[in-house]
Design a protein around this motif. Structure first.
Motif, mmCIF file in Angstrom:
data_model
loop_
_atom_site.group_PDB
_atom_site.id
_atom_site.type_symbol
_atom_site.label_atom_id
_atom_site.label_comp_id
_atom_site.label_asym_id
_atom_site.label_seq_id
_atom_site.Cartn_x
_atom_site.Cartn_y
_atom_site.Cartn_z
ATOM 1 N N ILE A 158 5.365 26.143 -10.609
ATOM 2 C CA ILE A 158 5.702 24.797 -10.168
ATOM 3 C C ILE A 158 4.486 24.196 -9.475
ATOM 4 N N THR A 159 4.426 22.883 -9.385
ATOM 5 C CA THR A 159 3.272 22.253 -8.741
ATOM 6 C C THR A 159 3.648 21.769 -7.348
ATOM 7 N N GLU A 160 2.637 21.602 -6.538
ATOM 8 C CA GLU A 160 2.866 21.186 -5.157
ATOM 9 C C GLU A 160 3.545 19.839 -5.071
ATOM 10 N N LEU A 216 13.704 20.581 -12.477
ATOM 11 C CA LEU A 216 14.140 21.145 -11.200
ATOM 12 C C LEU A 216 15.279 20.333 -10.598
ATOM 13 N N SER A 217 15.392 19.071 -11.002
ATOM 14 C CA SER A 217 16.485 18.233 -10.480
ATOM 15 C C SER A 217 17.709 18.286 -11.389
ATOM 16 N N ALA A 260 7.271 12.967 -22.099
ATOM 17 C CA ALA A 260 8.497 13.772 -22.151
ATOM 18 C C ALA A 260 9.241 13.697 -20.815
ATOM 19 N N GLU A 261 8.492 13.639 -19.720
ATOM 20 C CA GLU A 261 9.115 13.559 -18.398
ATOM 21 C C GLU A 261 9.744 12.197 -18.168
ATOM 22 N N GLU A 262 9.032 11.134 -18.548
ATOM 23 C CA GLU A 262 9.535 9.775 -18.333
ATOM 24 C C GLU A 262 10.782 9.492 -19.169
ATOM 25 N N THR A 263 10.841 10.062 -20.354
ATOM 26 C CA THR A 263 11.959 9.784 -21.263
ATOM 27 C C THR A 263 13.113 10.765 -21.087
ATOM 28 N N GLY A 264 12.896 11.804 -20.290
ATOM 29 C CA GLY A 264 13.938 12.816 -20.121
ATOM 30 C C GLY A 264 13.916 13.875 -21.225
ATOM 31 N N LEU A 265 13.030 13.675 -22.214
ATOM 32 C CA LEU A 265 12.948 14.646 -23.315
ATOM 33 C C LEU A 265 12.487 16.012 -22.832
ATOM 34 N N ILE A 266 11.893 16.058 -21.642
ATOM 35 C CA ILE A 266 11.425 17.330 -21.093
ATOM 36 C C ILE A 266 12.604 18.272 -20.814
ATOM 37 N N ARG A 267 13.811 17.703 -20.659
ATOM 38 C CA ARG A 267 14.980 18.561 -20.413
ATOM 39 C C ARG A 267 15.230 19.521 -21.579
ATOM 40 N N ASP A 307 14.879 22.783 -2.711
ATOM 41 C CA ASP A 307 15.275 23.861 -1.802
ATOM 42 C C ASP A 307 16.341 24.743 -2.437
ATOM 43 N N GLN A 308 17.423 24.097 -2.860
ATOM 44 C CA GLN A 308 18.569 24.818 -3.424
ATOM 45 C C GLN A 308 18.237 25.495 -4.740
ATOM 46 N N GLN A 309 17.625 24.726 -5.634
ATOM 47 C CA GLN A 309 17.357 25.242 -6.972
ATOM 48 C C GLN A 309 16.391 26.430 -6.930
#
Ligand code: C2E
Ligand code: CA
Ligand code: CA
Ligand code: CA
Length: 278
Positions: free
Chosen positions: A150-152, A123-124, A80-87, A163-165
């Motif tokens: 969130i993870t380290e 987060l991005s 899901a992260e690699e494909t952007g489906l996590i959004r 930082d901003q988010q």
């Protein structure tokens, strides 16, 4: 084209080809999972280490697919992260978790919050903070009742935007917890940079803390570090009463693990809360 296909095929071991096929199938199925209603959330309670009050519940994704069956998060979250489906999936998790907490409150189940796991990809994403704000507003829950885990490695991967988010999320009033604490490859510098509320000790340390003196020392050190910095500390993966007692004696604030409850569907959690007199 036929000849080229045969040539290309020679470069692949059957096992690798099978893995590629599996991955493609998973990706293909995952594309429709959200709209097909195949995703759901299970909730795992976190309890206070001193008494047995429920502090919060962690929302954990579950995927049941007709072709693949039950697919564990460890298998589909990376895809899901690699494909952007996590959004879209991650946005749905936040919305669903807030709505569920509000639904529980309407049933008289109050006094605890909900936490969601956030992927670095989310987060991005520029729209994240606005999405979180609107989920809180639409559900009517208190901002501090929502906690973001969130993870380290996530913090380090996206340092500039993070930082901003994170500051903006903090500005909304939501809680921030560092997940899997102790397993990242970062320095401790971000504890100063980000306004974190809570550390979650990784379950690998908790699992062996009663048999491995090094793990016990690490758990102790993390609890001390958290408290020195004025942070709350959670132990996860607590499976036995012995571990729970040890962690309580070390003044760890919250405990989460099979010792108390497994992650479960919302309806089952309601029953669990009611039998505990919540
Ligand atoms: P995590 O955030 O560290 O979640 C804790 C994991 O430990 C969960 O696995 C939970 O079921 C399991 N667990 C809880 N208590 C115990 C215990 O006493 N013993 C053992 N052995 N395990 C325990 P799960 O549900 O399979 O999730 C795995 C990972 O998938 C999560 O680790 C998280 O990184 C990721 N994940 C799950 N849901 C989401 C989501 O909505 N978004 C994102 N980005 N990631 C998610
Ligand atoms: Ca987590
Ligand atoms: Ca964790
Ligand atoms: Ca993890």
């Amino acid at each position: 084209a036929k000849g080229a296909g045969r040539d290309a095929a020679r470069f692949y071991e059957p096992a690798i080809e099978q893995l590629v096929q599996q991955r493609l199938l998973l990706e293909q199925q995952l594309r429709h999972a959200l709209q097909a209603g195949e995703l759901s959330l299970h909730y795992q309670p976190r309890v206070r280490a001193d008494g047995h009050g429920v502090v919060g519940v962690e929302a954990l994704l579950r995927w049941h697919n007709a072709v693949l069956g039950e697919v564990p998060p460890a298998a589909f979250i990376p895809v899901a992260e690699e494909t952007g489906l996590i959004r879209p999936i991650g946005a749905w998790v936040i919305e669903q978790a807030c709505a569920q907490l509000a639904a529980w409150a309407r049933q008289g189940l109050t006094g605890f919050g909900v936490s969601v796991n956030l992927s670095s990809v989310q987060l991005s994403e520029p729209g994240l903070v606005e999405h979180v704000r609107s989920c809180i507003a639409a559900s009517g829950i208190a901002a501090h009742a929502l906690e973001i885990e969130i993870t380290e490695s996530l913090l380090m991967d996206n340092a500039p935007q993070a930082d901003q988010q994170l500051a903006a999320l903090k500005g909304l009033g939501v809680g921030l917890a560092i997940d899997d604490f102790g397993t990242g490859y970062s320095s401790l510098a971000y504890l100063k940079r980000f306004s974190i509320d809570k550390l979650k000790i990784d379950q690998s340390f908790v699992r062996d803390m009663l048999t491995d003196p090094t793990d016990l020392a690490i758990v102790r050190a993390i609890v001390a570090l958290a408290h020195t910095l004025g942070l709350q500390v959670v132990a996860e993966g607590v499976e036995t009463g012995h571990q729970a007692a040890q962690l309580a004696s070390m003044a760890c604030d919250e405990l989460q693990g099979y010792c108390f409850a497994r992650p479960m569907p919302a309806v089952q959690l309601e029953r669990w809360l009611r039998t505990r007199g919540a």
